[in-house]
Design an enzyme around this catalytic site. Structure first.
Site, PDB file in Angstrom:
ATOM      1  N   LEU A   1      38.665  40.167  45.613  1.00 28.60           N
ATOM      2  CA  LEU A   1      38.334  39.529  44.279  1.00 28.60           C
ATOM      3  C   LEU A   1      38.741  41.361  44.021  1.00 28.60           C
ATOM      4  CD1 LEU A   1      35.956  37.487  44.537  1.00 28.60           C
ATOM      5  CD2 LEU A   1      38.223  36.135  44.456  1.00 28.60           C
ATOM      6  N   CYS A   2      39.729  41.373  42.974  1.00 30.07           N
ATOM      7  CA  CYS A   2      39.255  42.457  42.242  1.00 30.07           C
ATOM      8  C   CYS A   2      38.549  42.407  41.490  1.00 30.07           C
ATOM      9  CB  CYS A   2      40.693  43.140  40.872  1.00 30.07           C
ATOM     10  SG  CYS A   2      40.785  44.250  40.165  1.00 30.07           S
ATOM     11  N   ILE A   3      38.011  44.019  41.183  1.00 31.01           N
ATOM     12  CA  ILE A   3      35.826  44.144  41.188  1.00 31.01           C
ATOM     13  C   ILE A   3      36.439  44.239  39.399  1.00 31.01           C
ATOM     14  CG2 ILE A   3      36.065  46.317  40.858  1.00 31.01           C
ATOM     15  CD1 ILE A   3      33.290  46.615  41.945  1.00 31.01           C
TER      16      ILE A   3
ATOM     17  N   ALA B   1      37.631  40.518  38.290  1.00 35.38           N
ATOM     18  CA  ALA B   1      35.936  39.817  38.585  1.00 35.38           C
ATOM     19  C   ALA B   1      34.860  39.693  37.643  1.00 35.38           C
ATOM     20  CB  ALA B   1      35.570  40.559  39.930  1.00 35.38           C
TER      21      ALA B   1
END
Lengths: 130, 135
Positions: free
Chosen positions: A77-79, A82
């Site tokens: 998941l892209c930080i 997210a």
């Protein structure tokens, strides 16, 4: 062939995650190798374990977790995406002063560099979204 | 990672109605660190992303259009804009941000990054790319 997938839309609202799941499963069953699945934009919402869909519907989040377990998939998941949307693992929750995390099993949170790396390392990068 | 690939970031959506444009720009900036061959394409409503004079004050959203001006410093200097998309929206090159870069092999001469191309030329650019991100 070694492939990676980018998913740009959240679960249930949009078909992207469903189609990406069926594509990935079929490709793996056919003997292809998956380098990484990267969730971006609203796609990060595919990684919350707090999703509780009705019993008679598919559970999109659990389905990804199970596929990850079976094939040792790297679900990222892209930080930045997210953080905007309230998806956190224990470290991220602590770092941002939140009292809970919600990341689903088999997912991890990391940076956009992981998407670029997937593009470099894979024979094909397949995007599912609008 | 020794390999260099041709990355093309295709921007097709207006800047503020959805988050795609803003998060696409974040990918471009991060991706610039990987020393790949990077190009950007703007077509359809995506051409509005790089129009001049954007003001988001009244909608309480971040005006990220100024960030495009920094692309030249990241060695992102191949920016293709589709002629047909400009025409359909009554826009010309003069309506776009003056995106430029400095060529260190030419005594740091300032050069334009934007190249307006036809849809047919855009198709070729896409065909010649290894990785196409569509936002």
């Amino acid at each position: 062939m070694k492939f990676s997938v980018m998913i740009s839309e959240g679960p249930y609202t949009h078909q992207a995650s469903d189609t990406a799941y069926h594509f990935t499963k079929a490709a793996l069953e056919d003997g292809h190798e998956c380098f990484r699945i990267f969730f971006y934009h609203d796609g990060v919402n595919n990684g919350t374990r707090l999703a509780s869909p009705p019993q008679d519907d598919r559970n999109i989040v659990n389905r990804w977790s199970e596929l990850a377990k079976e094939y040792k998939l790297d679900l990222v998941l892209c930080i930045a995406a997210a953080q905007r949307r309230g998806i956190a693992d224990a470290d991220e929750a602590k770092r941002n002063g939140k009292n809970a995390d919600n990341i689903a099993p088999g997912f991890r949170i990391s940076g956009l560099g992981q998407l670029i790396e997937a593009g470099i390392q894979s024979d094909r990068l397949v995007t599912f979204g609008d | 990672m020794p390999e260099t690939k041709k990355f093309l970031y295709v921007n097709r959506k207006a800047p503020y109605g959805t988050i795609y444009a803003q998060e696409a720009l974040e990918v471009v900036l991060i991706g610039a660190a990987f020393e790949q061959d990077v190009s950007l394409a703007f077509l359809d409503d995506g051409v509005y992303q790089i129009t001049k004079g954007q003001n988001t004050k009244e909608v309480s959203m971040k005006n990220f259009s100024l960030t495009y001006k920094a692309l030249g410093d990241y060695d992102v200097n191949k920016i293709y804009v589709e002629q047909e998309s400009l025409d359909a929206r009554g826009l010309t090159l003069d309506d776009l941000l003056p995106l430029a870069w400095e060529d260190e092999d030419d005594d740091w001469a300032k050069k334009d990054s934007i190249k307006v191309v036809s849809a047919a030329e855009m198709a070729k650019i896409m065909e010649q790319s290894d990785i196409v991100f569509s936002f």
